[in-house]
Write a protein that holds these residues in place. Structure first.
Motif, PDB file in Angstrom:
ATOM      1  N   ILE A 153       0.830  -1.214   0.000  1.00 24.19           N
ATOM      2  CA  ILE A 153       0.000   0.000   0.000  1.00 24.19           C
ATOM      3  C   ILE A 153       0.862   1.260   0.000  1.00 24.19           C
ATOM      4  CG2 ILE A 153      -1.661   1.329   1.369  1.00 24.19           C
ATOM      5  CD1 ILE A 153      -2.867  -1.429   2.173  1.00 24.19           C
ATOM      6  N   SER A 154       1.914   1.283   0.810  1.00 23.67           N
ATOM      7  CA  SER A 154       2.747   2.490   0.861  1.00 23.67           C
ATOM      8  C   SER A 154       3.504   2.695  -0.450  1.00 23.67           C
ATOM      9  CB  SER A 154       3.705   2.436   2.048  1.00 23.67           C
ATOM     10  OG  SER A 154       4.531   1.307   1.975  1.00 23.67           O
ATOM     11  N   ASN A 155       3.883   1.629  -1.134  1.00 21.69           N
ATOM     12  CA  ASN A 155       4.535   1.750  -2.429  1.00 21.69           C
ATOM     13  C   ASN A 155       3.600   2.400  -3.448  1.00 21.69           C
ATOM     14  OD1 ASN A 155       6.328   1.358  -4.592  1.00 21.69           O
ATOM     15  ND2 ASN A 155       5.321  -0.556  -5.097  1.00 21.69           N
ATOM     16  N   VAL A 156       2.343   1.990  -3.453  1.00 20.36           N
ATOM     17  CA  VAL A 156       1.372   2.531  -4.407  1.00 20.36           C
ATOM     18  C   VAL A 156       1.153   4.023  -4.165  1.00 20.36           C
ATOM     19  CG1 VAL A 156      -1.059   2.448  -5.094  1.00 20.36           C
ATOM     20  CG2 VAL A 156       0.223   0.342  -4.845  1.00 20.36           C
ATOM     21  N   VAL A 157       1.146   4.440  -2.924  1.00 18.19           N
ATOM     22  CA  VAL A 157       0.932   5.861  -2.597  1.00 18.19           C
ATOM     23  C   VAL A 157       2.029   6.721  -3.223  1.00 18.19           C
ATOM     24  CG1 VAL A 157       0.917   7.533  -0.712  1.00 18.19           C
ATOM     25  CG2 VAL A 157      -0.347   5.396  -0.477  1.00 18.19           C
ATOM     26  N   PHE A 158       3.284   6.368  -3.008  1.00 18.06           N
ATOM     27  CA  PHE A 158       4.387   7.172  -3.536  1.00 18.06           C
ATOM     28  C   PHE A 158       4.486   7.074  -5.050  1.00 18.06           C
ATOM     29  CE2 PHE A 158       5.851   6.686   0.874  1.00 18.06           C
ATOM     30  CZ  PHE A 158       6.053   8.030   1.176  1.00 18.06           C
ATOM     31  N   LEU A 159       4.276   5.900  -5.596  1.00 22.71           N
ATOM     32  CA  LEU A 159       4.349   5.735  -7.044  1.00 22.71           C
ATOM     33  C   LEU A 159       3.239   6.508  -7.747  1.00 22.71           C
ATOM     34  CD1 LEU A 159       6.044   4.379  -9.171  1.00 22.71           C
ATOM     35  CD2 LEU A 159       4.567   2.391  -9.016  1.00 22.71           C
ATOM     36  N   THR A 160       2.033   6.495  -7.201  1.00 23.79           N
ATOM     37  CA  THR A 160       0.920   7.243  -7.789  1.00 23.79           C
ATOM     38  C   THR A 160       1.193   8.740  -7.763  1.00 23.79           C
ATOM     39  OG1 THR A 160      -0.635   5.536  -7.121  1.00 23.79           O
ATOM     40  CG2 THR A 160      -1.548   7.693  -7.620  1.00 23.79           C
ATOM     41  N   LYS A 161       1.685   9.233  -6.640  1.00 27.73           N
ATOM     42  CA  LYS A 161       1.998  10.664  -6.540  1.00 27.73           C
ATOM     43  C   LYS A 161       3.066  11.049  -7.557  1.00 27.73           C
ATOM     44  CE  LYS A 161       1.887  12.927  -2.695  1.00 27.73           C
ATOM     45  NZ  LYS A 161       2.160  13.502  -1.368  1.00 27.73           N
ATOM     46  N   GLY A 162       4.083  10.209  -7.698  1.00 27.75           N
ATOM     47  CA  GLY A 162       5.137  10.489  -8.667  1.00 27.75           C
ATOM     48  C   GLY A 162       4.634  10.457 -10.098  1.00 27.75           C
ATOM     49  N   LEU A 163       3.779   9.494 -10.425  1.00 26.57           N
ATOM     50  CA  LEU A 163       3.254   9.390 -11.787  1.00 26.57           C
ATOM     51  C   LEU A 163       2.269  10.507 -12.113  1.00 26.57           C
ATOM     52  CD1 LEU A 163       2.838   5.537 -12.104  1.00 26.57           C
ATOM     53  CD2 LEU A 163       4.457   6.993 -13.329  1.00 26.57           C
ATOM     54  N   GLN A 164       1.613  11.074 -11.115  1.00 28.01           N
ATOM     55  CA  GLN A 164       0.713  12.205 -11.348  1.00 28.01           C
ATOM     56  C   GLN A 164       1.496  13.464 -11.699  1.00 28.01           C
ATOM     57  OE1 GLN A 164      -1.541  12.376  -7.723  1.00 28.01           O
ATOM     58  NE2 GLN A 164      -3.170  11.070  -8.516  1.00 28.01           N
ATOM     59  N   GLU A 165       2.698  13.573 -11.185  1.00 24.77           N
ATOM     60  CA  GLU A 165       3.484  14.797 -11.363  1.00 24.77           C
ATOM     61  C   GLU A 165       4.531  14.706 -12.469  1.00 24.77           C
ATOM     62  OE1 GLU A 165       5.122  16.002  -7.626  1.00 24.77           O
ATOM     63  OE2 GLU A 165       3.223  15.710  -6.574  1.00 24.77           O
ATOM     64  N   PHE A 166       4.940  13.487 -12.845  1.00 24.13           N
ATOM     65  CA  PHE A 166       6.039  13.326 -13.797  1.00 24.13           C
ATOM     66  C   PHE A 166       5.684  12.279 -14.839  1.00 24.13           C
ATOM     67  CE2 PHE A 166       7.881  14.829  -9.860  1.00 24.13           C
ATOM     68  CZ  PHE A 166       8.686  15.851 -10.298  1.00 24.13           C
ATOM     69  N   GLU A 167       6.448  12.282 -15.920  1.00 23.15           N
ATOM     70  CA  GLU A 167       6.291  11.291 -16.977  1.00 23.15           C
ATOM     71  C   GLU A 167       6.649   9.906 -16.431  1.00 23.15           C
ATOM     72  OE1 GLU A 167       5.366  11.701 -20.204  1.00 23.15           O
ATOM     73  OE2 GLU A 167       4.985  13.815 -19.865  1.00 23.15           O
ATOM     74  N   ALA A 168       5.994   8.894 -16.966  1.00 28.96           N
ATOM     75  CA  ALA A 168       6.246   7.523 -16.496  1.00 28.96           C
ATOM     76  C   ALA A 168       7.700   7.128 -16.739  1.00 28.96           C
ATOM     77  CB  ALA A 168       5.305   6.557 -17.209  1.00 28.96           C
ATOM     78  N   LEU A 169       8.280   7.561 -17.836  1.00 29.31           N
ATOM     79  CA  LEU A 169       9.668   7.227 -18.147  1.00 29.31           C
ATOM     80  C   LEU A 169      10.603   7.799 -17.093  1.00 29.31           C
ATOM     81  CD1 LEU A 169      11.450   5.797 -20.146  1.00 29.31           C
ATOM     82  CD2 LEU A 169      11.617   7.919 -21.443  1.00 29.31           C
ATOM     83  N   PHE A 170      10.288   8.976 -16.573  1.00 31.84           N
ATOM     84  CA  PHE A 170      11.093   9.602 -15.526  1.00 31.84           C
ATOM     85  C   PHE A 170      11.044   8.771 -14.248  1.00 31.84           C
ATOM     86  CE2 PHE A 170      11.839  12.568 -12.036  1.00 31.84           C
ATOM     87  CZ  PHE A 170      12.981  13.212 -12.458  1.00 31.84           C
ATOM     88  N   MET A 171       9.887   8.187 -13.954  1.00 31.40           N
ATOM     89  CA  MET A 171       9.714   7.454 -12.695  1.00 31.40           C
ATOM     90  C   MET A 171      10.343   6.062 -12.729  1.00 31.40           C
ATOM     91  SD  MET A 171       8.344   9.518 -10.670  1.00 31.40           S
ATOM     92  CE  MET A 171       8.055   8.447  -9.300  1.00 31.40           C
ATOM     93  N   VAL A 172      10.468   5.453 -13.897  1.00 31.23           N
ATOM     94  CA  VAL A 172      10.958   4.079 -13.946  1.00 31.23           C
ATOM     95  C   VAL A 172      12.424   3.970 -14.353  1.00 31.23           C
ATOM     96  CG1 VAL A 172       8.697   3.085 -14.385  1.00 31.23           C
ATOM     97  CG2 VAL A 172      10.148   3.709 -16.306  1.00 31.23           C
ATOM     98  N   THR A 173      13.056   5.061 -14.691  1.00 31.84           N
ATOM     99  CA  THR A 173      14.480   4.984 -15.082  1.00 31.84           C
ATOM    100  C   THR A 173      15.387   5.362 -13.955  1.00 31.84           C
ATOM    101  OG1 THR A 173      14.382   7.224 -15.984  1.00 31.84           O
ATOM    102  CG2 THR A 173      14.077   5.414 -17.512  1.00 31.84           C
TER     103      THR A 173
END
Length: 87
Positions: free
Chosen positions: A67-87
């Protein structure tokens, strides 16, 4: 200032911080693997695993990390491009 997640939205350092936090939590999902092994043992006839307190602590940890992983990942994906978050 070590509180990188309170930087302004769109800041590259904020994105790096959100991505690293989500990645660190996801990397610690060993509790999920342990929970699956516990359930597997239970189905193989070893019901004794449910009598130990550590079983429930591991399962609680699995829910917490997921659950805590989803919270931070969702916030990051809302603000940045997906490529930025996974590289």
């Amino acid at each position: 200032n070590l509180d990188l997640m309170n930087l302004p939205v769109g800041s590259p350092m904020r994105g790096i911080s959100l991505g690293m936090t989500a990645g660190s939590i996801a990397g610690n999902m060993f509790c999920v693997k342990a929970s699956v092994e516990i359930v597997k043992l239970s189905f193989q006839g070893n019901g004794e695993v449910w009598t130990h307190w550590l079983t429930y602590a591991v399962i609680a940890g699995a829910f917490f990390f997921a659950i805590s992983n989803v919270v931070f990942l969702t916030k990051g994906l809302q603000e940045f491009e997906a490529l930025f978050m996974v590289t």
